[in-house]
Design a protein around this motif. Sequence first.
Motif, PDB file in Angstrom:
ATOM      1  N   ALA A  60       0.836  -1.208   0.000  1.00  0.00           N
ATOM      2  CA  ALA A  60       0.000   0.000   0.000  1.00  0.00           C
ATOM      3  C   ALA A  60       0.871   1.257   0.000  1.00  0.00           C
ATOM      4  O   ALA A  60       0.580   2.220  -0.712  1.00  0.00           O
ATOM      5  CB  ALA A  60      -0.934  -0.002   1.206  1.00  0.00           C
ATOM      6  N   LEU A  61       1.939   1.259   0.790  1.00  0.00           N
ATOM      7  CA  LEU A  61       2.836   2.417   0.816  1.00  0.00           C
ATOM      8  C   LEU A  61       3.533   2.605  -0.530  1.00  0.00           C
ATOM      9  O   LEU A  61       3.722   3.741  -0.988  1.00  0.00           O
ATOM     10  CB  LEU A  61       3.866   2.270   1.940  1.00  0.00           C
ATOM     11  N   GLU A  62       3.899   1.516  -1.183  1.00  0.00           N
ATOM     12  CA  GLU A  62       4.510   1.612  -2.516  1.00  0.00           C
ATOM     13  C   GLU A  62       3.517   2.178  -3.531  1.00  0.00           C
ATOM     14  O   GLU A  62       3.887   2.957  -4.411  1.00  0.00           O
ATOM     15  CB  GLU A  62       5.021   0.244  -2.956  1.00  0.00           C
ATOM     16  N   THR A  63       2.251   1.819  -3.410  1.00  0.00           N
ATOM     17  CA  THR A  63       1.211   2.359  -4.294  1.00  0.00           C
ATOM     18  C   THR A  63       1.059   3.863  -4.082  1.00  0.00           C
ATOM     19  O   THR A  63       0.917   4.635  -5.041  1.00  0.00           O
ATOM     20  CB  THR A  63      -0.128   1.632  -4.044  1.00  0.00           C
ATOM     21  N   ILE A  64       1.087   4.290  -2.825  1.00  0.00           N
ATOM     22  CA  ILE A  64       0.992   5.712  -2.500  1.00  0.00           C
ATOM     23  C   ILE A  64       2.185   6.461  -3.093  1.00  0.00           C
ATOM     24  O   ILE A  64       2.028   7.524  -3.701  1.00  0.00           O
ATOM     25  CB  ILE A  64       0.910   5.905  -0.974  1.00  0.00           C
ATOM     26  N   GLU A  65       3.361   5.899  -2.935  1.00  0.00           N
ATOM     27  CA  GLU A  65       4.585   6.518  -3.474  1.00  0.00           C
ATOM     28  C   GLU A  65       4.494   6.639  -4.996  1.00  0.00           C
ATOM     29  O   GLU A  65       4.822   7.674  -5.573  1.00  0.00           O
ATOM     30  CB  GLU A  65       5.801   5.689  -3.042  1.00  0.00           C
ATOM     31  N   ALA A  66       4.032   5.590  -5.664  1.00  0.00           N
ATOM     32  CA  ALA A  66       3.901   5.607  -7.124  1.00  0.00           C
ATOM     33  C   ALA A  66       2.893   6.661  -7.578  1.00  0.00           C
ATOM     34  O   ALA A  66       3.105   7.342  -8.592  1.00  0.00           O
ATOM     35  CB  ALA A  66       3.493   4.221  -7.631  1.00  0.00           C
ATOM     36  N   ALA A  67       1.801   6.822  -6.832  1.00  0.00           N
ATOM     37  CA  ALA A  67       0.801   7.836  -7.182  1.00  0.00           C
ATOM     38  C   ALA A  67       1.396   9.235  -7.097  1.00  0.00           C
ATOM     39  O   ALA A  67       1.102  10.099  -7.936  1.00  0.00           O
ATOM     40  CB  ALA A  67      -0.414   7.714  -6.253  1.00  0.00           C
ATOM     41  N   ALA A  68       2.249   9.478  -6.105  1.00  0.00           N
ATOM     42  CA  ALA A  68       2.899  10.796  -5.985  1.00  0.00           C
ATOM     43  C   ALA A  68       3.854  11.021  -7.154  1.00  0.00           C
ATOM     44  O   ALA A  68       3.911  12.118  -7.720  1.00  0.00           O
ATOM     45  CB  ALA A  68       3.650  10.896  -4.660  1.00  0.00           C
ATOM     46  N   ARG A  69       4.594   9.995  -7.538  1.00  0.00           N
ATOM     47  CA  ARG A  69       5.536  10.126  -8.665  1.00  0.00           C
ATOM     48  C   ARG A  69       4.805  10.399  -9.985  1.00  0.00           C
ATOM     49  O   ARG A  69       5.371  11.040 -10.870  1.00  0.00           O
ATOM     50  CB  ARG A  69       6.400   8.877  -8.790  1.00  0.00           C
ATOM     51  N   GLU A  70       3.587   9.902 -10.116  1.00  0.00           N
ATOM     52  CA  GLU A  70       2.804  10.168 -11.327  1.00  0.00           C
ATOM     53  C   GLU A  70       2.373  11.628 -11.407  1.00  0.00           C
ATOM     54  O   GLU A  70       2.194  12.168 -12.485  1.00  0.00           O
ATOM     55  CB  GLU A  70       1.566   9.273 -11.377  1.00  0.00           C
ATOM     56  N   ARG A  71       2.199  12.279 -10.268  1.00  0.00           N
ATOM     57  CA  ARG A  71       1.703  13.652 -10.222  1.00  0.00           C
ATOM     58  C   ARG A  71       2.806  14.704 -10.259  1.00  0.00           C
ATOM     59  O   ARG A  71       2.572  15.808 -10.738  1.00  0.00           O
ATOM     60  CB  ARG A  71       0.875  13.858  -8.953  1.00  0.00           C
ATOM     61  N   TRP A  72       3.987  14.398  -9.691  1.00  0.00           N
ATOM     62  CA  TRP A  72       5.050  15.399  -9.582  1.00  0.00           C
ATOM     63  C   TRP A  72       6.382  14.813 -10.019  1.00  0.00           C
ATOM     64  O   TRP A  72       6.616  13.620  -9.872  1.00  0.00           O
ATOM     65  CB  TRP A  72       5.174  15.890  -8.134  1.00  0.00           C
ATOM     66  N   PRO A  73       7.273  15.663 -10.524  1.00  0.00           N
ATOM     67  CA  PRO A  73       8.610  15.205 -10.936  1.00  0.00           C
ATOM     68  C   PRO A  73       9.533  15.069  -9.708  1.00  0.00           C
ATOM     69  O   PRO A  73      10.289  15.976  -9.380  1.00  0.00           O
ATOM     70  CB  PRO A  73       9.082  16.311 -11.885  1.00  0.00           C
ATOM     71  N   LEU A  74       9.436  13.930  -9.054  1.00  0.00           N
ATOM     72  CA  LEU A  74      10.192  13.701  -7.829  1.00  0.00           C
ATOM     73  C   LEU A  74      11.501  12.987  -8.129  1.00  0.00           C
ATOM     74  O   LEU A  74      11.565  12.121  -9.000  1.00  0.00           O
ATOM     75  CB  LEU A  74       9.357  12.887  -6.842  1.00  0.00           C
ATOM     76  N   LEU A  75      12.511  13.331  -7.371  1.00  0.00           N
ATOM     77  CA  LEU A  75      13.806  12.681  -7.518  1.00  0.00           C
ATOM     78  C   LEU A  75      13.994  11.574  -6.492  1.00  0.00           C
ATOM     79  O   LEU A  75      14.773  10.646  -6.716  1.00  0.00           O
ATOM     80  CB  LEU A  75      14.926  13.718  -7.400  1.00  0.00           C
ATOM     81  N   GLY A  76      13.286  11.668  -5.387  1.00  0.00           N
ATOM     82  CA  GLY A  76      13.383  10.637  -4.362  1.00  0.00           C
ATOM     83  C   GLY A  76      12.217  10.714  -3.403  1.00  0.00           C
ATOM     84  O   GLY A  76      11.638  11.777  -3.200  1.00  0.00           O
TER      85      GLY A  76
END
Length: 163
Positions: A60-76
């Motif tokens: 679930a935490l990995e899914t949340i992290e992936a959703a954030a990466r889809e919305r913003w250009p994150l480096l980490g």
Amino acid sequence: MAVRVQHEDFDLGAEVAALRAGNPGVGAVASFIGTVRDVSEGTRVSTMELEHYPGMTEKALETIEAAARERWPLLGVTIVHRVGLLQPLDQIVLVAVSSAHRGAAFAACEFIMDYLKSEAPFWKKEDTPEGARWVDARVSDDAALRRWGIESFNADPANNKEE
């Protein structure tokens, strides 16, 4: 990406250093640390116990992290959530994100926490003078998630029916 569920405490400085390590493109790091309070819903809390479902919680935490990466250009992204018996002032959760610019870092950090509070499978039990009690999901957590255009699975009464 670092997603961890653990009993041990974490060190913000070490986590941020690891998030920035070797990446000169990092222009911003935003973080949030949640801690155990000594009062909840007007009642004193002596301890909080957090339980989780191993494997499912990390997914679930990995899914949340992936959703954030889809919305913003994150480096980490680093998400650390503690489980087990905690005392007031103990750290519970860390969300830290890095990006080239502060806007993405701030927004992603807040998004991850809103999503985590509503959707991550953790169960909290507080010990109070009146006895132990399980903490229910808060309507405000679902409302915070809706502002990102996401309807909480938990907010849908159809998902809370007994079979």
